[in-house]
Design an enzyme around this catalytic site. Structure first.
Site, mmCIF file in Angstrom:
data_model
loop_
_atom_site.group_PDB
_atom_site.id
_atom_site.type_symbol
_atom_site.label_atom_id
_atom_site.label_comp_id
_atom_site.label_asym_id
_atom_site.label_seq_id
_atom_site.Cartn_x
_atom_site.Cartn_y
_atom_site.Cartn_z
ATOM 1 N N GLU A 197 -54.323 -99.357 -83.902
ATOM 2 C CA GLU A 197 -53.138 -98.496 -83.783
ATOM 3 C C GLU A 197 -51.907 -99.223 -83.271
ATOM 4 O OE1 GLU A 197 -56.166 -97.541 -82.895
ATOM 5 O OE2 GLU A 197 -56.554 -95.759 -84.094
ATOM 6 N N HIS A 238 -60.404 -85.656 -78.173
ATOM 7 C CA HIS A 238 -59.746 -85.325 -79.448
ATOM 8 C C HIS A 238 -58.909 -84.061 -79.326
ATOM 9 C CE1 HIS A 238 -62.547 -88.182 -81.363
ATOM 10 N NE2 HIS A 238 -61.730 -88.162 -82.398
#
Ligand code: TPP
Ligand code: MG
Lengths: 326, 328
Positions: free
Chosen positions: A60, A129
């Site tokens: 990322e 999440h």
């Protein structure tokens, strides 16, 4: 006007911008061959090829940085981070580079970089999440942060973000990709600044953004029906920069305010909006503003616990009744 | 390379040395603030590599020890010094400082403070070059310490995977601040660390500019013609502390003295003298002229330049009048 889903609206914005400008490209994990976790880039790989629809390794921070570098040379990258939780790993490139390069260079370099992130709590995805990170992004000088609540805004905000010369973070919502709504057929843009009044009212303002706009609208219906309270729903939409004047204008009209946020309360949208109300229109208020927000805990897995952690329309109704003494 | 080019290179290295020494003085006089990382001892690296590239056309990025990379890219030394003095006439209008020099006009894309931060930016420049077409390349200069960041490994992987035209130059000065390389890194030969990413690589002496140029020429040609990354490791040494606040207590005196014998300016000067290209007197005159230029043109410009206006403090956060279709 066509009805389409949130993900289709995002896809349309990608497609229109990529067709128009060969320097627009998309990158992220699984966005190409696989079409994207939420289908928001499906079909683009076949249409635009692997140079412009790029499946990245799971890195990322560095693919964000590659997007930033390409933006500095005039490309218009749209970087998708699979889940907002993973954007923590990209924070170095986002906040140290993207947000600051224009400023550090005395305005000589531009960084027209777009990051799209699905945020929010979905269904039992667990603490890692289920982050809502708007508070983090909106605390970074130099970034723009917007949050689409509808398919229309999902399309219009992405198009504006791609055309904007500043770095923009778009916080979408994991639970809203299948949300349906009207989207104009002709090309349009949604402003990256300013609030949008979703429901006019006179008794109280519900400030909301992203998914909480829908909770606020639901609450407003119940308040009207069951308690005769006429609530105005203001979609903040742009979290950075925030529309101070737009926020104050609604509060001056209704004299009461409740902020509805999916995030935990500390250092968040609610604290910021209430600070703005204090600074801009304290003496126009008839009562101290309230916040409806998530519990200050990591999001639990268990379905009932998860629900208990996140606010809902009923809590908004209760807060308004408390505020109005009804 | 003819005699005049050789003399020019010697002059450029000497200029870099005197420029940095003058910065140190200005720092002690508190005309320059913040962190100041100087380049003495490493001049042959930036100057030698960029001599073989196309400064002004190729895109250059580096860390915080960035003055000489900026100069060799074509930045006006007056704008550089003015930046260090925090002036409006500085290359970043006084908003950046020593670690954040920028000059997009000559494709110097910046100095960055976060160790390892520029790796992906360089790959991003290469991505943009690839998309636009053209034969420019991106060149990223960073230290040995930076190679222990995740961005090093992530970027090497993607740069190789996507065949990005980027040259990574590792200035291996054997230390990351006060930590010796072998105390921080298992594989101390940095060029070997890109092998798993299938990136062509070489290691060479960074003190002899002829050696640097010879390797840089091959490296630049590789990237420019093959349109894929290359990694060049230059063995070098900084003759000063890491920054102005560094006492240097972690290095043995014998080690510093040994490297001082391998001063890139000394090596090159001796070579040109051996070839009969420059006399001692000529060298002295060159040195004097440089110091005069630095004092009378460059420092003077910085001193006399205006400060940024206080009312402009919040400018450049967002692009002014940036294209905003929603405003039309
Ligand atoms: C992310 C990050 N961590 C730590 C630092 C502090 N720091 C500045 S320079 C430096 C050493 C870097 O060494 P190297 O990459 O070898 O470069 P050199 O200074 O030797 O040229 C450190 C640890 C920083 N600036 N950024
Ligand atoms: Mg080092």
């Amino acid at each position: 006007m066509a009805e389409m889903m949130y993900w289709q609206a995002i896809l349309r914005a990608h497609d229109e911008e990529m067709a128009r400008d060969p320097l627009v490209f998309a990158m992220g994990e699984d966005i190409g061959v696989a079409g994207g976790t939420y289908k928001a880039t499906s079909g683009l790989f076949a249409k635009y090829g692997d140079q412009r629809v790029i499946d990245t390794p799971i890195s990322e921070n560095s693919y964000t940085g590659i997007g930033v570098g390409a933006a500095m040379l005039g490309c218009r990258p749209i970087v998708e981070i699979m889940s907002v939780n993973f954007s923590w790993l990209a924070m170095d490139q986002l906040m140290n580079n993207a947000a600051k390069i224009h400023f550090m260079s005395g305005g000589r370099i531009r960084c027209p970089f777009v990051m799209r992130v699905p945020g929010g709590t979905a269904h039992q995805l667990g603490a890692q999440h289920s982050a809502r990170m708007e508070k983090v992004f909106m605390g970074i000088s130099g970034l723009r942060v917007v949050t689409p609540a509808t398919p229309r805004d999902a399309c219009g905000l992405l198009k504006s973000a791609v055309r904007c010369d500043d770095p923009v973070v778009i916080i979408e919502h994991e639970s809203m990709y299948n949300l349906k709504g009207e989207v104009p057929d002709a090309e349009f843009f949604t402003p990256l600044e300013g609030v949008e009044i979703r429901r006019p009212g006179k008794d109280v303002t519900l400030f909301a953004y992203n998914i909480s706009v829908h909770w606020a609208l639901e609450a407003a219906e119940r308040l009207a029906k069951d308690f005769g309270i006429d609530a105005e729903v203001v979609d903040l939409r742009a979290l950075k920069p925030m529309d101070r004047a737009g926020i104050a204008a609604s509060a001056r009209k209704t004299h009461r305010a409740v902020v509805v946020e999916e995030d935990e309360a500390p250092v968040g949208v609610g604290s910021e909006v209430i600070a703005i109300l204090n600074e801009e229109c304290f003496f126009d208020l008839d009562a101290a503003p309230l916040r409806v927000h998530a519990l200050d805990i990591p999001i639990p897995y268990n379905r009932r616990l998860e629900k208990a952690a996140i606010p809902n329309a009923a809590q908004v109704v209760d807060a308004v009744r408390k505020l109005l003494g009804k | 390379m003819d005699a005049s080019d050789q003399k020019r290179l010697l002059r450029e290295m000497l200029f870099a040395r005197r420029f940095e020494e003058r910065c140190a003085e200005a720092y002690h006089e508190r005309q320059i603030g913040g962190f100041l990382h100087l380049y003495p001892g490493e001049e042959a690296c930036a100057i030698g590599v960029l001599e073989m590239a196309r400064p002004g056309s190729d895109y250059v990025v580096t860390g915080y020890r960035d003055h000489i990379h900026a100069l060799k890219s074509g930045m006006d030394p007056k704008a550089l010094m003015a930046e260090l003095f925090g002036k409006e006439t500085g290359c970043s209008k006084g908003r950046g400082g020593s670690m954040h020099l920028f000059d997009p006009d000559v494709h110097f894309m910046g100095g960055y403070a976060l160790v390892g931060g520029p790796f992906p930016l360089a790959a991003g420049f290469a991505k943009a070059i690839q998309m636009r077409g053209g034969d420019e390349i991106a060149i990223c200069f960073l230290g040995d310490g930076a190679n222990n960041q995740g961005t090093f490994h992530e970027t090497m992987n993607m740069a190789s995977l996507w065949k990005l035209p980027v040259l990574f130059v590792c200035e291996n000065n054997l230390y990351g601040i006060g930590t010796a390389i072998e105390r921080a890194t298992v594989e101390i030969n940095q060029y070997k660390r890109v092998a798993p990413y299938k990136i062509a690589a070489a290691q060479c002496d960074g003190q002899d500019i002829d050696v640097v140029m010879q390797h840089a020429e091959a490296a630049v040609r590789h990237v420019r013609e093959k349109r894929e990354p290359y990694f060049l490791e230059l063995m070098t040494y900084r003759l000063r502390g890491h920054s102005m606040s560094d006492s240097g207590a972690y290095r043995r005196k014998e080690e510093v003295d040994e490297w001082a014998q391998r001063d890139p300016i000394g090596i090159y000067k001796a070579r040109l003298q051996g070839q009969g290209l420059i006399s001692d007197a000529e060298f002295q005159a060159m040195d004097k002229a440089i110091q005069q230029e630095i004092e009378e043109e460059i420092v003077r410009f910085a001193v006399e330049s205006p400060e940024p206006r206080l009312e402009d403090v919040a400018r450049y956060v967002y692009v002014e009048g940036g294209c905003a279709p929603w405003q039309k």
